[in-house]
Design a protein around this motif. Structure first.
Motif, PDB file in Angstrom:
ATOM      1  N   LEU A  62       0.953  -4.295  -7.838  1.00 10.68           N
ATOM      2  CA  LEU A  62       0.767  -2.901  -8.221  1.00 10.68           C
ATOM      3  C   LEU A  62       0.745  -2.823  -9.741  1.00 10.68           C
ATOM      4  N   THR A 119       0.804  -1.223   0.000  1.00 13.98           N
ATOM      5  CA  THR A 119       0.000   0.000   0.000  1.00 13.98           C
ATOM      6  C   THR A 119       0.839   1.278   0.000  1.00 13.98           C
ATOM      7  N   GLU A 170       1.751   2.894  -3.436  1.00 17.10           N
ATOM      8  CA  GLU A 170       0.786   3.532  -4.329  1.00 17.10           C
ATOM      9  C   GLU A 170       1.068   5.024  -4.408  1.00 17.10           C
ATOM     10  N   ALA A 189       1.427   4.572  -9.766  1.00 17.75           N
ATOM     11  CA  ALA A 189       1.320   3.212  -9.234  1.00 17.75           C
ATOM     12  C   ALA A 189       0.018   3.045  -8.464  1.00 17.75           C
ATOM     13  N   LYS A 190      -0.755   2.028  -8.840  1.00 22.15           N
ATOM     14  CA  LYS A 190      -2.028   1.749  -8.194  1.00 22.15           C
ATOM     15  C   LYS A 190      -2.071   0.296  -7.732  1.00 22.15           C
ATOM     16  N   LYS A 191      -2.652   0.091  -6.573  1.00 20.20           N
ATOM     17  CA  LYS A 191      -2.764  -1.252  -6.014  1.00 20.20           C
ATOM     18  C   LYS A 191      -3.882  -2.013  -6.711  1.00 20.20           C
TER      19      LYS A 191
END
Length: 482
Positions: A404, A368, A371, A396-398
């Motif tokens: 990611l 987390t 992100e 960057a997204k989870k």
């Protein structure tokens, strides 16, 4: 390379690799303009292929006499030259570069910490990017290397040794240091100490190709194309900071240079007098922060396939090239294409030879904190072109607890944690992952081989987006009013 092991790191045998690569070329024939490939194992040429057209519109075939542009793999000539001078005791890689260029050459330094040759090799001297004069169409825009460096000197925005930000200017400066120490222009030094010893009579490195009339003439017989195979309206440019990317020549000459880097163990090869100099040049000199993973070998970038390899890719406005070596197994591959930003051969094909590295994913890592939005270190923070940095932002997204999704420059990567400092790029064959660390202020930084990405607040990022939109709308309004 042991002759009892006739299998490449990919698991493909020496006898089968020709069929594998031929099939790969056939698979991508529709989007290929011209491609030339050589694969070498020790003293043996495992594979050689010259395919496609140097000029599709005029039906000029790609041949052994076709010359391509090296792009940034020209930089390997700089580092080889530097190591030759190092071998002779004429340069200290840890010394302040002002030892060789004088105290008044660099006028835009921000930090007191000296810049060393290692910083130039590792692209962590701290400079912002340089766009001015990178490619020019007129010979009249070409100055001496010293003059061009002074004219385009960038601001220093990071403390030396802290952030990797790919720098053409820094490599050109290293080429100028070769000039200062050797007492001759860089192109002349390379011709005398690299091209002539290797018999590379069909390669030029001068910014106008004037050091080799044959190459200069042959360059007029090849056109540049997009990665999709569409012809370019303009494809001939000069590179004033030429040590960073002006090499031009045939595939056979390119292979001669690569082969010089993989002599039998304990031998120096034709470019050095001591075997230990070559071994030093191709040994790790920079690791990903907080890891034991190799990142750079004295200017040669490290990629992690099934085996670790070192080398450099190159892109000009119209062509792409790649040179990789696996020193221990005495393997070398060179690729040349007349397509800009080409990746089919100049990236993804390499796993056919060197394989893919396997990793174990650590599901206990909390991803987390990673992100967010990251600014590229290869940016312009000050000056009229500072919005350029928006072009290479990483987001960057989870996706789930173990992955990611990171996007930058239109590319999307799926990242899975190997440990608390390293992510693997899942489902790709390009030879590298992403390392992460925190700087002294606790800021998260993620690293790919050639640059770092620095985590930032979303507020300044979207503020820049709004400014860019405002400037665009203002320009549109002014045009309408005219």
């Amino acid at each position: 390379c042991s002759q009892t092991s006739r299998v490449l790191p990919s698991g493909v045998s020496y006898d089968e690799i020709g069929s594998v690569l031929d099939a790969y070329i056939a698979e991508h024939e529709k989007t290929t303009a011209a491609v030339s490939i050589q694969l070498i194992a020790g003293d043996e040429q495992l594979y050689s292929r010259i395919a496609g057209y140097a000029d599709k519109e005029n039906s000029i075939q790609n041949t052994a006499d076709t010359v391509f542009e090296w792009g940034s793999s020209t930089k390997l000539l700089v580092w080889t030259s530097v190591m030759q001078l190092y071998e002779r005791g004429l340069i200290d890689l840890n010394a302040d570069v002002r030892t060789y260029i004088g105290n008044n050459f660099l006028t835009k330094l921000t930090y007191e910490k000296p810049i060393t040759m290692y910083n130039l090799m590792h692209h962590n001297a701290g400079w912002q990017d340089v766009l001015t004069g990178l490619f020019v169409e007129s010979k009249s825009d070409i100055l001496s290397l010293e003059q061009m460096l002074k004219k385009t000197e960038p601001l220093q925005i990071y403390e030396p040794g802290t952030i990797v930000g790919y720098s053409n200017w820094g490599v050109a400066l290293a080429g100028y240091i070769v000039e200062c120490i050797s007492g001759k222009p860089f192109y002349e030094y390379v011709n005398d100490h690299i091209f002539k010893p290797l018999g590379m009579s069909r390669t030029s490195v001068h910014p106008t190709l004037s050091d080799n009339q044959w190459v200069k003439n042959r360059r007029m017989n090849i056109r540049g194309y997009t990665a999709q195979g569409d012809v370019m309206a303009a494809d001939m440019f000069y590179i004033p900071l030429y040590p960073a990317g002006m090499g031009t020549g045939t595939i056979d000459d390119y292979a001669l240079f690569a082969k010089s880097l993989i002599p039998p163990q304990g031998e120096s090869g034709p470019l050095f007098t001591k075997a230990e100099t070559l071994e030093t040049m191709l040994s790790p000199s920079l690791y990903y922060t907080s890891t034991d993973i190799e990142r750079n070998c004295h200017g040669f970038w490290v990629l992690h396939f099934a085996d670790t390899v070192a080398g450099h890719g190159g892109n000009t406005a119209a062509m792409s090239a790649y040179l990789l070596v696996q020193r221990e197994k005495r393997l070398a591959v060179v690729v040349m294409t007349n397509q800009a930003q080409e990746t089919v051969y100049n990236s993804h094909m390499m796993s056919k030879i060197f394989g893919s590295k396997s990793y174990s994913v650590d599901s206990s890592i909390d991803i987390t904190p990673f992100e967010g939005i990251y600014n590229s270190s290869r940016t312009i923070e000050k000056g009229h072109a500072k919005l350029y940095g928006l072009l290479s932002v990483l987001n960057a997204k989870k996706t789930d607890s173990m992955m990611l999704t990171a996007s930058a420059l239109g590319e999307v990567y799926k990242l899975k944690p190997v440990n608390e400092n390293y992510f693997m790029i899942d489902g790709t064959d390009i030879g590298y992952g992403i390392a992460s660390f925190k700087d002294k202020n606790g800021t998260i930084i993620v690293s790919v081989p050639f640059q770092d990405f620095i985590k930032t607040s979303a507020l300044p990022f979207y503020g820049k987006i709004c400014l860019l939109l405002f400037l665009f709308l203002t320009a549109v309004y002014c045009i309408v009013q005219l």
